[in-house]
Design a protein around this motif. Structure first.
Motif, PDB file in Angstrom:
ATOM      1  N   THR A  74      -7.926   0.327  -4.163  1.00 37.46           N
ATOM      2  CA  THR A  74      -8.037   1.426  -3.187  1.00 37.46           C
ATOM      3  C   THR A  74      -8.172   0.849  -1.785  1.00 37.46           C
ATOM      4  O   THR A  74      -9.011  -0.027  -1.541  1.00 37.46           O
ATOM      5  CB  THR A  74      -9.271   2.299  -3.492  1.00 37.46           C
ATOM      6  OG1 THR A  74      -9.150   2.860  -4.794  1.00 37.46           O
ATOM      7  CG2 THR A  74      -9.396   3.421  -2.475  1.00 37.46           C
ATOM      8  N   HIS A  75      -7.351   1.332  -0.890  1.00 38.80           N
ATOM      9  CA  HIS A  75      -7.430   0.944   0.529  1.00 38.80           C
ATOM     10  C   HIS A  75      -7.897   2.179   1.285  1.00 38.80           C
ATOM     11  O   HIS A  75      -7.114   3.122   1.499  1.00 38.80           O
ATOM     12  CB  HIS A  75      -6.050   0.462   1.027  1.00 38.80           C
ATOM     13  CG  HIS A  75      -5.489  -0.667   0.227  1.00 38.80           C
ATOM     14  ND1 HIS A  75      -5.701  -1.985   0.538  1.00 38.80           N
ATOM     15  CD2 HIS A  75      -4.733  -0.661  -0.916  1.00 38.80           C
ATOM     16  CE1 HIS A  75      -5.081  -2.759  -0.346  1.00 38.80           C
ATOM     17  NE2 HIS A  75      -4.496  -1.977  -1.235  1.00 38.80           N
ATOM     18  N   ARG A  76      -9.147   2.183   1.687  1.00 37.45           N
ATOM     19  CA  ARG A  76      -9.761   3.376   2.286  1.00 37.45           C
ATOM     20  C   ARG A  76      -8.976   3.863   3.492  1.00 37.45           C
ATOM     21  O   ARG A  76      -8.673   3.099   4.399  1.00 37.45           O
ATOM     22  CB  ARG A  76     -11.208   3.079   2.690  1.00 37.45           C
ATOM     23  CG  ARG A  76     -12.119   2.854   1.500  1.00 37.45           C
ATOM     24  CD  ARG A  76     -13.592   2.839   1.912  1.00 37.45           C
ATOM     25  NE  ARG A  76     -14.461   2.675   0.764  1.00 37.45           N
ATOM     26  CZ  ARG A  76     -14.850   3.666  -0.033  1.00 37.45           C
ATOM     27  NH1 ARG A  76     -14.431   4.899   0.213  1.00 37.45           N
ATOM     28  NH2 ARG A  76     -15.641   3.447  -1.059  1.00 37.45           N
ATOM     29  N   GLY A  77      -8.672   5.152   3.458  1.00 38.09           N
ATOM     30  CA  GLY A  77      -7.939   5.763   4.552  1.00 38.09           C
ATOM     31  C   GLY A  77      -6.462   5.434   4.582  1.00 38.09           C
ATOM     32  O   GLY A  77      -5.746   5.899   5.474  1.00 38.09           O
ATOM     33  N   ILE A 108       0.847  -1.191   0.000  1.00 38.04           N
ATOM     34  CA  ILE A 108       0.000   0.000   0.000  1.00 38.04           C
ATOM     35  C   ILE A 108       0.883   1.242   0.000  1.00 38.04           C
ATOM     36  O   ILE A 108       1.752   1.392   0.858  1.00 38.04           O
ATOM     37  CB  ILE A 108      -0.935   0.017   1.220  1.00 38.04           C
ATOM     38  CG1 ILE A 108      -1.858  -1.199   1.202  1.00 38.04           C
ATOM     39  CG2 ILE A 108      -1.762   1.309   1.246  1.00 38.04           C
ATOM     40  CD1 ILE A 108      -2.708  -1.342   2.452  1.00 38.04           C
ATOM     41  N   ARG A 109       0.630   2.100  -0.968  1.00 37.08           N
ATOM     42  CA  ARG A 109       1.350   3.373  -1.059  1.00 37.08           C
ATOM     43  C   ARG A 109       0.384   4.487  -0.656  1.00 37.08           C
ATOM     44  O   ARG A 109      -0.649   4.686  -1.299  1.00 37.08           O
ATOM     45  CB  ARG A 109       1.857   3.613  -2.480  1.00 37.08           C
ATOM     46  CG  ARG A 109       2.864   2.581  -2.945  1.00 37.08           C
ATOM     47  CD  ARG A 109       4.205   2.794  -2.281  1.00 37.08           C
ATOM     48  NE  ARG A 109       4.899   3.938  -2.873  1.00 37.08           N
ATOM     49  CZ  ARG A 109       5.931   4.553  -2.302  1.00 37.08           C
ATOM     50  NH1 ARG A 109       6.338   4.176  -1.102  1.00 37.08           N
ATOM     51  NH2 ARG A 109       6.519   5.560  -2.916  1.00 37.08           N
ATOM     52  N   SER A 110       0.715   5.203   0.400  1.00 35.77           N
ATOM     53  CA  SER A 110      -0.156   6.277   0.860  1.00 35.77           C
ATOM     54  C   SER A 110      -0.131   7.424  -0.142  1.00 35.77           C
ATOM     55  O   SER A 110       0.768   7.531  -0.985  1.00 35.77           O
ATOM     56  CB  SER A 110       0.299   6.778   2.233  1.00 35.77           C
ATOM     57  OG  SER A 110       1.533   7.482   2.125  1.00 35.77           O
ATOM     58  N   ARG A 111      -1.127   8.293  -0.039  1.00 37.02           N
ATOM     59  CA  ARG A 111      -1.150   9.460  -0.922  1.00 37.02           C
ATOM     60  C   ARG A 111       0.080  10.323  -0.697  1.00 37.02           C
ATOM     61  O   ARG A 111       0.617  10.920  -1.634  1.00 37.02           O
ATOM     62  CB  ARG A 111      -2.431  10.254  -0.685  1.00 37.02           C
ATOM     63  CG  ARG A 111      -3.695   9.519  -1.150  1.00 37.02           C
ATOM     64  CD  ARG A 111      -4.944  10.261  -0.700  1.00 37.02           C
ATOM     65  NE  ARG A 111      -6.156   9.639  -1.219  1.00 37.02           N
ATOM     66  CZ  ARG A 111      -6.741   8.582  -0.654  1.00 37.02           C
ATOM     67  NH1 ARG A 111      -6.206   8.016   0.433  1.00 37.02           N
ATOM     68  NH2 ARG A 111      -7.848   8.082  -1.174  1.00 37.02           N
ATOM     69  N   GLU A 112       0.520  10.415   0.564  1.00 38.71           N
ATOM     70  CA  GLU A 112       1.728  11.196   0.858  1.00 38.71           C
ATOM     71  C   GLU A 112       2.947  10.581   0.182  1.00 38.71           C
ATOM     72  O   GLU A 112       3.804  11.304  -0.350  1.00 38.71           O
ATOM     73  CB  GLU A 112       1.949  11.270   2.374  1.00 38.71           C
ATOM     74  CG  GLU A 112       0.910  12.095   3.127  1.00 38.71           C
ATOM     75  CD  GLU A 112      -0.405  11.346   3.328  1.00 38.71           C
ATOM     76  OE1 GLU A 112      -0.449  10.115   3.072  1.00 38.71           O
ATOM     77  OE2 GLU A 112      -1.379  11.983   3.738  1.00 38.71           O
TER      78      GLU A 112
END
Length: 226
Positions: A218-221, A173-177
């Protein structure tokens, strides 16, 4: 980056003079156009390193030229607008603009954005890497192209960066940041909404190339993964 060629399309003489002075003082070469017709002529003669493009111009909308440019190349595009409205910003990003500055702005801020775009454009092939194993994707780093099941994807520079980054970390999982930092750079003031907008257009292109397959999860949050 000294000597990089910037094509500026801006019809306000005072704003244009300020931008040209600031960029040229920093060692950049600037070609200034007042109209879209002149800009199209310049683009046909020589592709610049960065296109700085106003939205509102006497002979049309800069968004139309942004769409035309993005359909043909991954040339970095920085949009300018006097409106400052979110709909203009989102539309510009959806059409493939790499960054967006609302008027009034500091010429030094614009210079920092331009230099950041030049830096990322030259660093991206060295920081992106293809996926390994039996992946349906094929990444051409030198040409900044990605193919899916043998079909070249019509990606913008940001979409290429996002997909290449996700392919570097399959299953992670790659965060938006994380994605903002990797693709836009640590000094960007773009938001999570920018990532979401580009992921949306990227998903649409993947679905068109491979109907029925959802490659981006998509991984919510949390963020996104391949």
């Amino acid at each position: 980056m000294t000597g990089a060629h910037i094509l500026l399309v801006e019809d306000d003489p005072a704003i244009a003079r300020s931008i040209v002075y600031t960029l040229e003082r920093d060692g950049l070469v600037v070609t200034h156009c007042l109209l879209l017709t002149d800009a199209r002529r310049q683009l046909a003669l020589r592709q610049p390193d960065v296109l700085v493009l106003d939205v509102g111009l006497p002979d049309g909308s800069g968004l139309d030229l942004c769409r035309e440019v993005r359909a043909q190349s991954s040339l970095p595009v920085l949009m300018l607008s006097a409106h400052g409205e979110e709909i203009d910003r989102v539309l510009g990003l959806e059409l493939g603009a790499d960054d967006y500055v609302s008027k009034p702005f500091s010429p030094r801020e614009l210079l920092a954005r331009v230099r950041g775009m030049l830096r990322r454009a030259r660093m991206l092939p060295a920081t992106a890497a293809p996926a390994v194993g039996a992946s349906p994707f094929d990444v051409d780093l030198a040409g900044q192209r990605i193919s899916l099941q043998g079909r070249a994807l019509p990606l913008t520079r940001r979409e290429f960066g996002l997909l290449a980054d996700l392919l570097r970390h399959p299953g992670r999982i790659r965060s938006r940041e994380d994605l903002l930092s990797a693709v836009w750079g640590a000094d960007t003031d773009s938001t999570d909404r920018t990532v979401d907008t580009h992921i949306k257009t990227l998903r649409a292109k993947l679905l068109e190339a491979a109907p029925g397959h959802e490659y981006i999860v998509t991984h919510r949050g949390m963020g996104y993964s391949i």
